[in-house]
Design an enzyme around this catalytic site. Structure first.
Site: not given
Ligand code: C5P
Length: 251
Positions: A37, A64, A66, A73, A128, A189, A219
């Protein structure tokens, strides 16, 4: 197609880094990962040439950005994304029915012109980071879940392929919108990883069991001491439990 490669297609690694060098190092390190992504930060820093470089390494890009603007456009931006080989891309469902319809038409037309597969269009419903109180501040009276469902239904009617939603919403979105409407879930996670700033989290296995089609993981992989080991550990945990042979997860 074996189980591992089916699963690898479901894991999207978020390249939340600031430079092309760091991003491409991760793409090379994570040999088994199929989809990466690229979000606003990296795209703003490096531009579309990065997308081609990821593609040249044989991987797919989830762009991504958005998108949210007037229909014309957004449709033009979608055409450009198709030319840059985006495999998946995001747009805001609050841009409205016409914006989403025009985006879906543009994606199909441009892909046909280019002779490639149409990218998957994913709608962002409610970020979120927003709770009920903040929704009221911007004039939305529904609670978050109802607003997510309302926007998801509109996105489906407009020809969008699926939505990005929090892990807590996976089951209800699948139930209300149908199995074929794709669900992409961030906030993932593994049990051994830190939650960081994610509040509503699920393990990769639970998210797949609940019906997520794609998991976005940043992460826990990219900030691990060894991204490759972290990625493989996630894959091993999933492989032991998931049967993807019929496109379903029987665990
Ligand atoms: O590091 P982590 O696993 O939290 O990253 C989640 C990814 O998903 C990030 O790129 C974040 O911007 C994206 N994301 C998110 N929550 C959302 C939409 C996108 O964490 N509702």
């Amino acid at each position: 197609m074996n189980k591992t490669s089916d699963l690898a297609k479901k894991i999207i690694v978020a390249l939340d880094v600031g430079s092309k060098e760091k991003a491409l190092l991760l793409v090379k390190q994570l040999e088994e990962a199929r989809v990466f992504k690229v979000g606003l930060r990296l795209f703003s820093a490096e531009g579309p040439s990065l997308l081609q470089e990821i593609k040249n390494l044989g991987r797919n890009v989830f762009l991504d950005l958005k998108l949210h603007d007037i229909p014309n456009t957004v449709a033009d931006a979608v055409r450009v994304a198709v030319r840059h080989n985006a495999f998946m891309l995001t747009l805001h469902s609050s841009g409205g029915r016409e914006m989403m319809q025009r985006a879906a038409e543009a994606a199909a037309e441009e892909a046909e012109k280019k002779g490639t597969t149409k990218p998957l269009l994913l709608a962002v419903t409610i970020l979120t980071s927003l709770k009920d109180e903040q929704l009221r501040e911007i004039g939305m009276e529904e609670d978050t879940l109802n607003q997510v469902l309302k926007l998801a239904k509109l996105a489906k009617q407009a020809g969008v392929d699926g939505i990005v939603c929090s892990p807590q919403e996976i089951e209800i979105v699948k139930r209300e919108l149908g199995e074929d409407f794709l669900v992409v879930a961030p906030g993932i996670r593994p049990s051994w990883a830190a939650a960081h700033d994610q509040k509503r989290i699920l393990t990769p296995l639970l998210a797949i069991q609940k019906g997520a089609d794609f998991l976005v993981i940043g992460r826990p992989i990219i900030a691990a001491e060894s991204p490759q080991e972290a990625y493989l550990k996630i894959m091993e945990e999933l492989e032991g439990a998931v049967d993807t042979s019929h496109g379903k997860n029987s665990v």
